[in-house]
Motif scaffolding. Structure first.
Motif, mmCIF file in Angstrom:
data_model
loop_
_atom_site.group_PDB
_atom_site.id
_atom_site.type_symbol
_atom_site.label_atom_id
_atom_site.label_comp_id
_atom_site.label_asym_id
_atom_site.label_seq_id
_atom_site.Cartn_x
_atom_site.Cartn_y
_atom_site.Cartn_z
ATOM 1 N N ARG A 21 0.684 -1.220 0.163
ATOM 2 C CA ARG A 21 -0.198 -0.048 -0.037
ATOM 3 C C ARG A 21 0.677 1.288 -0.012
ATOM 4 N NH1 ARG A 21 -2.543 0.285 6.080
ATOM 5 N NH2 ARG A 21 -0.607 1.236 7.045
ATOM 6 N N LEU A 22 2.232 1.206 -0.059
ATOM 7 C CA LEU A 22 3.162 1.981 -0.140
ATOM 8 C C LEU A 22 3.018 2.876 -1.621
ATOM 9 C CD1 LEU A 22 6.448 0.894 1.656
ATOM 10 C CD2 LEU A 22 4.350 2.288 2.565
ATOM 11 N N HIS A 23 2.855 4.272 -1.566
ATOM 12 C CA HIS A 23 2.782 4.953 -2.874
ATOM 13 C C HIS A 23 3.878 4.662 -3.711
ATOM 14 C CE1 HIS A 23 1.892 8.166 -5.293
ATOM 15 N NE2 HIS A 23 3.325 8.702 -5.255
ATOM 16 N N GLU A 24 5.235 4.683 -3.262
ATOM 17 C CA GLU A 24 6.101 4.262 -4.269
ATOM 18 C C GLU A 24 5.770 2.816 -4.862
ATOM 19 O OE1 GLU A 24 6.562 5.279 -1.106
ATOM 20 O OE2 GLU A 24 8.019 6.954 -1.192
ATOM 21 N N ILE A 25 5.377 1.906 -4.079
ATOM 22 C CA ILE A 25 5.340 0.489 -4.754
ATOM 23 C C ILE A 25 4.295 0.565 -5.534
ATOM 24 C CG2 ILE A 25 5.001 -2.037 -4.015
ATOM 25 C CD1 ILE A 25 7.514 -0.916 -2.658
ATOM 26 N N GLU A 27 2.661 2.860 -7.213
ATOM 27 C CA GLU A 27 3.191 3.831 -8.308
ATOM 28 C C GLU A 27 4.079 3.099 -9.229
ATOM 29 O OE1 GLU A 27 5.927 7.501 -8.401
ATOM 30 O OE2 GLU A 27 3.743 8.304 -8.299
ATOM 31 N N ASP A 28 5.076 2.169 -8.795
ATOM 32 C CA ASP A 28 5.842 1.498 -9.763
ATOM 33 C C ASP A 28 5.118 0.081 -9.999
ATOM 34 O OD1 ASP A 28 7.605 3.509 -9.671
ATOM 35 O OD2 ASP A 28 9.039 2.792 -8.724
ATOM 36 N N GLY A 29 4.323 -0.243 -9.705
ATOM 37 C CA GLY A 29 3.561 -1.411 -9.850
ATOM 38 C C GLY A 29 4.180 -2.671 -9.601
ATOM 39 N N VAL A 30 5.166 -2.447 -8.760
ATOM 40 C CA VAL A 30 6.131 -3.866 -8.083
ATOM 41 C C VAL A 30 5.287 -4.734 -7.119
ATOM 42 C CG1 VAL A 30 8.197 -4.304 -6.872
ATOM 43 C CG2 VAL A 30 8.106 -2.130 -8.343
ATOM 44 N N LYS A 31 5.730 -6.087 -7.216
ATOM 45 C CA LYS A 31 5.347 -7.101 -6.508
ATOM 46 C C LYS A 31 6.294 -7.492 -5.783
ATOM 47 C CE LYS A 31 2.343 -9.962 -4.589
ATOM 48 N NZ LYS A 31 1.863 -9.605 -3.604
ATOM 49 N N ILE A 32 6.396 -7.365 -4.520
ATOM 50 C CA ILE A 32 7.486 -7.744 -3.534
ATOM 51 C C ILE A 32 7.212 -8.932 -3.038
ATOM 52 C CG2 ILE A 32 8.994 -7.325 -1.661
ATOM 53 C CD1 ILE A 32 8.821 -4.214 -2.804
ATOM 54 N N ARG A 33 8.042 -10.033 -3.069
ATOM 55 C CA ARG A 33 7.747 -11.329 -2.367
ATOM 56 C C ARG A 33 8.093 -11.127 -0.938
ATOM 57 N NH1 ARG A 33 10.077 -15.182 -0.418
ATOM 58 N NH2 ARG A 33 12.146 -15.076 -1.184
ATOM 59 N N VAL A 34 7.105 -11.230 -0.061
ATOM 60 C CA VAL A 34 7.333 -11.254 1.457
ATOM 61 C C VAL A 34 7.576 -12.676 1.915
ATOM 62 C CG1 VAL A 34 6.542 -10.486 3.546
ATOM 63 C CG2 VAL A 34 5.910 -9.091 1.399
#
Length: 90
Positions: A21-25, A27-34
């Protein structure tokens, strides 16, 4: 501050939700694996878990670290083991 307790799946979901839900994430459409949280001896702050090796997080390490710091301050990993012999608890 007393930390709330979550199991590993719920803790992983909470970190994932906050990161994505972070703006930068967004905005860039990144999917980070947690990754799943790993139990550890409580550190100097009293937190009993850590997470390492986030996937696809290059360039977003600071964002991930900020979320991790906030969640570690709020939650501890549940250490209660479920009774596999009787999943219904009766």
């Amino acid at each position: 501050m007393i930390r709330k307790t979550l199991n590993a799946s719920r803790l992983q979901q909470e970190v994932d939700r906050r990161i994505h839900r972070l703006h930068e994430i967004v905005e860039d459409g990144v999917k980070i694996r947690v990754p799943r949280p790993q139990l550890q001896a409580p550190d100097k702050t009293g937190c009993n878990w850590t997470m390492d090796h986030f996937g696809n997080a290059i360039g977003f390490e600071r964002n991930v670290e900020e979320v991790l710091k906030a969640v570690r301050a709020e939650y501890n990993l549940s250490t209660e083991a479920k009774d596999a012999a009787n999943p219904f608890g009766d």
